[in-house]
Scaffold this motif. Structure first.
Motif, mmCIF file in Angstrom:
data_model
loop_
_atom_site.group_PDB
_atom_site.id
_atom_site.type_symbol
_atom_site.label_atom_id
_atom_site.label_comp_id
_atom_site.label_asym_id
_atom_site.label_seq_id
_atom_site.Cartn_x
_atom_site.Cartn_y
_atom_site.Cartn_z
ATOM 1 N N PHE A 144 0.837 -1.201 0.000
ATOM 2 C CA PHE A 144 0.000 0.000 0.000
ATOM 3 C C PHE A 144 0.871 1.249 0.000
ATOM 4 C CE2 PHE A 144 -2.549 3.334 1.834
ATOM 5 C CZ PHE A 144 -3.812 3.134 1.296
ATOM 6 N N GLY A 145 1.910 1.249 0.835
ATOM 7 C CA GLY A 145 2.795 2.406 0.898
ATOM 8 C C GLY A 145 3.546 2.638 -0.402
ATOM 9 N N ILE A 146 3.989 1.563 -1.063
ATOM 10 C CA ILE A 146 4.695 1.709 -2.339
ATOM 11 C C ILE A 146 3.762 2.271 -3.404
ATOM 12 C CG2 ILE A 146 5.789 0.413 -4.208
ATOM 13 C CD1 ILE A 146 6.981 -1.433 -2.107
ATOM 14 N N ALA A 147 2.538 1.749 -3.465
ATOM 15 C CA ALA A 147 1.576 2.260 -4.440
ATOM 16 C C ALA A 147 1.251 3.724 -4.179
ATOM 17 C CB ALA A 147 0.301 1.418 -4.406
ATOM 18 N N LEU A 148 1.052 4.074 -2.918
ATOM 19 C CA LEU A 148 0.753 5.465 -2.565
ATOM 20 C C LEU A 148 1.923 6.374 -2.917
ATOM 21 C CD1 LEU A 148 -1.001 7.612 -1.211
ATOM 22 C CD2 LEU A 148 -0.095 6.867 1.001
ATOM 23 N N THR A 149 3.141 5.943 -2.616
ATOM 24 C CA THR A 149 4.330 6.739 -2.929
ATOM 25 C C THR A 149 4.478 6.939 -4.423
ATOM 26 O OG1 THR A 149 5.429 5.886 -0.943
ATOM 27 C CG2 THR A 149 6.818 6.881 -2.636
ATOM 28 N N PHE A 150 4.221 5.892 -5.189
ATOM 29 C CA PHE A 150 4.384 5.961 -6.649
ATOM 30 C C PHE A 150 3.414 6.970 -7.263
ATOM 31 C CE2 PHE A 150 3.075 4.413 -10.863
ATOM 32 C CZ PHE A 150 4.295 4.480 -11.530
ATOM 33 N N PHE A 151 2.139 6.826 -6.975
ATOM 34 C CA PHE A 151 1.144 7.698 -7.604
ATOM 35 C C PHE A 151 1.227 9.129 -7.064
ATOM 36 C CE2 PHE A 151 -0.858 3.485 -8.229
ATOM 37 C CZ PHE A 151 -0.977 3.527 -9.611
ATOM 38 N N ALA A 152 1.469 9.264 -5.754
ATOM 39 C CA ALA A 152 1.592 10.610 -5.200
ATOM 40 C C ALA A 152 2.821 11.325 -5.754
ATOM 41 C CB ALA A 152 1.663 10.536 -3.672
ATOM 42 N N SER A 153 3.893 10.580 -5.993
ATOM 43 C CA SER A 153 5.100 11.196 -6.549
ATOM 44 C C SER A 153 4.872 11.658 -7.973
ATOM 45 C CB SER A 153 6.258 10.195 -6.500
ATOM 46 O OG SER A 153 6.549 9.822 -5.171
ATOM 47 N N ILE A 154 4.146 10.869 -8.770
ATOM 48 C CA ILE A 154 3.853 11.276 -10.146
ATOM 49 C C ILE A 154 3.058 12.580 -10.166
ATOM 50 C CG2 ILE A 154 2.540 10.667 -12.216
ATOM 51 C CD1 ILE A 154 3.314 7.798 -11.783
ATOM 52 N N ILE A 155 2.039 12.656 -9.314
ATOM 53 C CA ILE A 155 1.218 13.872 -9.273
ATOM 54 C C ILE A 155 2.034 15.059 -8.770
ATOM 55 C CG2 ILE A 155 -0.818 14.933 -8.236
ATOM 56 C CD1 ILE A 155 -2.066 12.150 -8.099
ATOM 57 N N GLY A 156 2.797 14.853 -7.694
ATOM 58 C CA GLY A 156 3.584 15.939 -7.124
ATOM 59 C C GLY A 156 4.648 16.444 -8.074
ATOM 60 N N VAL A 157 5.343 15.538 -8.761
ATOM 61 C CA VAL A 157 6.378 15.938 -9.709
ATOM 62 C C VAL A 157 5.762 16.689 -10.887
ATOM 63 C CG1 VAL A 157 8.064 15.063 -11.367
ATOM 64 C CG2 VAL A 157 8.007 14.131 -9.055
ATOM 65 N N THR A 158 4.620 16.222 -11.371
ATOM 66 C CA THR A 158 3.971 16.872 -12.512
ATOM 67 C C THR A 158 3.534 18.296 -12.160
ATOM 68 O OG1 THR A 158 3.172 14.731 -13.309
ATOM 69 C CG2 THR A 158 2.086 16.711 -14.156
ATOM 70 N N ILE A 159 2.875 18.458 -11.010
ATOM 71 C CA ILE A 159 2.413 19.792 -10.618
ATOM 72 C C ILE A 159 3.592 20.714 -10.342
ATOM 73 C CG2 ILE A 159 1.147 21.068 -8.848
ATOM 74 C CD1 ILE A 159 -0.731 18.704 -8.607
ATOM 75 N N GLY A 160 4.607 20.219 -9.645
ATOM 76 C CA GLY A 160 5.778 21.038 -9.378
ATOM 77 C C GLY A 160 6.519 21.425 -10.642
ATOM 78 N N ALA A 161 6.577 20.510 -11.616
ATOM 79 C CA ALA A 161 7.261 20.810 -12.868
ATOM 80 C C ALA A 161 6.530 21.890 -13.650
ATOM 81 C CB ALA A 161 7.376 19.534 -13.705
ATOM 82 N N VAL A 162 5.206 21.793 -13.723
ATOM 83 C CA VAL A 162 4.426 22.799 -14.455
ATOM 84 C C VAL A 162 4.563 24.164 -13.790
ATOM 85 C CG1 VAL A 162 2.090 23.479 -15.109
ATOM 86 C CG2 VAL A 162 2.819 21.105 -15.389
ATOM 87 N N GLN A 163 4.472 24.197 -12.471
ATOM 88 C CA GLN A 163 4.613 25.480 -11.766
ATOM 89 C C GLN A 163 5.988 26.088 -11.988
ATOM 90 O OE1 GLN A 163 2.187 24.122 -7.802
ATOM 91 N NE2 GLN A 163 3.416 25.967 -7.668
ATOM 92 N N GLY A 164 7.019 25.280 -11.801
ATOM 93 C CA GLY A 164 8.366 25.819 -11.881
ATOM 94 C C GLY A 164 8.786 26.199 -13.279
#
Length: 348
Positions: A144-164
């Protein structure tokens, strides 16, 4: 592997605490992945009438064993065991003859039963083997933690990349959304949502992902803000390369280095959040093997200290291993360490 990658790998291996913690955690998680072979109330291999069956992985009805009921055979039932013996069959059983949901109807003492040769870590208040539930619960929590880390990281990286990368109004609007979202009482919202909807693994995963993506936004945003004005980015933009290609090929690798150092800590937080929700009764469905549920049973059964101690030490060891691995990854990607060479310098 590039020279820089080799140096980072050498730095990671040089951190003995993190290196050994990674091996220990990998072995434990690997064993939990084959939990059906280690802890199960069904035989791994069953030989009967000249044919091999694998009840731990396939459906074998009682009729196939010579019985009368068209249901899956209960191998803990003395009647089924007698059927197999009369047909001259033999079986290879797991070392722990209980699954996470197996109720031992033949324990000598009342539940929860203390540790014994029959139940190495005792049973819970439902007469279920604690060690079997621990193995399955460890696998479920880490997966569960690996799945949560994977999907949350994709969303976080995408939003941070667009903002920056784009900055300006997009960055300002994105920052306001992140600040508002981060200001919400996450645990309270999770409890409210979990009490409204029927508990389910995928529903709980989706809810946690919605509140776990913010960890990497600031890091990735800062890297993109720093790199978007580099000469090679300007050169690519002047050559007509699309923004998506520039972000993916030229800027994202730099941001990934910073993001990777956070992943073990995000995984640690995901496991802790799931355990807390299960402890409060707002996590996984009732009956699921869970570390939080084991801690809750320890709280409710103070006369059975093995329940609370088992959950506590399991969670403590798991989180310590993840923290040590995270520290080793952070040191490996530290630019001050990554540029150091481990080769001896010859004296003049």
């Amino acid at each position: 592997m590039s020279p820089l990658g080799r140096r980072r790998w050498a730095n990671f291996k040089g951190n003995r605490r993190g290196w050994y913690s990674l091996w220990v955690f990998a072995v434990l998680f690997g064993l939990s992945l084959i939990a059906e072979v280690i802890a199960n109330d069904k035989p791994i291999v069953l030989y009967l009438d000249g044919a091999l069956h694998f009840p731990a992985f396939t459906y074998v009805s009682e009729v196939e064993l010579g019985g009368t009921l068209p249901i899956e055979a209960d191998y803990t039932d003395p009647f089924v065991q007698d059927l197999i013996e009369r047909l001259g069959g033999w079986s290879i059983d797991p070392p722990i003859p209980y699954s996470y949901d197996t109720i031992d109807l033949y324990i000598e003492s009342g539940a929860p039963a203390p540790p014994s040769a029959r139940h190495w870590l005792g049973t819970d208040d439902g007469a279920k083997d604690v060690l079997a539930r621990l193995i399955y619960g460890f696998r479920l929590s880490v997966s569960f933690g690996i799945a949560l880390t994977f999907f949350a990281s994709i969303i976080g990286v995408t939003i941070g990349a667009v903002q920056g990368y784009f900055g300006g109004a997009i960055d300002l609007a994105g920052q306001r959304v992140v600040e508002i979202w981060a200001g919400l009482p996450i645990l309270l919202v999770l409890i409210i949502l979990a009490s409204i909807f029927e508990p389910h693994v995928f529903l709980l995963l989706a809810i946690l992902i919605a509140f776990s993506w913010m960890t990497l936004v600031s890091v990735v945003r800062a890297e993109f803000l720093r790199a978007r004005n580099f000469d090679y980015v300007r050169a690519a933009r002047s050559l007509g390369v699309s923004n998506f290609t520039i972000m993916r090929r030229h800027v994202l690798p730099n941001a990934t280095v910073a993001a990777l150092t956070f992943l073990p800590f995000i995984l640690c937080g995901a496991v802790t959040t799931l355990t807390a929700l299960d402890f409060l009764g707002f996590g996984l469905p009732v009956g699921s093997p869970s570390l939080g549920e084991l801690l809750q049973q320890g709280k409710s059964n103070l006369q059975a200290p093995w329940l609370g101690l088992t959950g506590f030490f399991t969670l403590a060891v798991m989180l310590c291993l993840l923290i040590f691995v995270g520290e080793a990854v952070r040191d490996a990607f530290d630019p001050r360490r990554a540029t150091q060479t481990t080769e001896p310098v010859p004296l003049a």
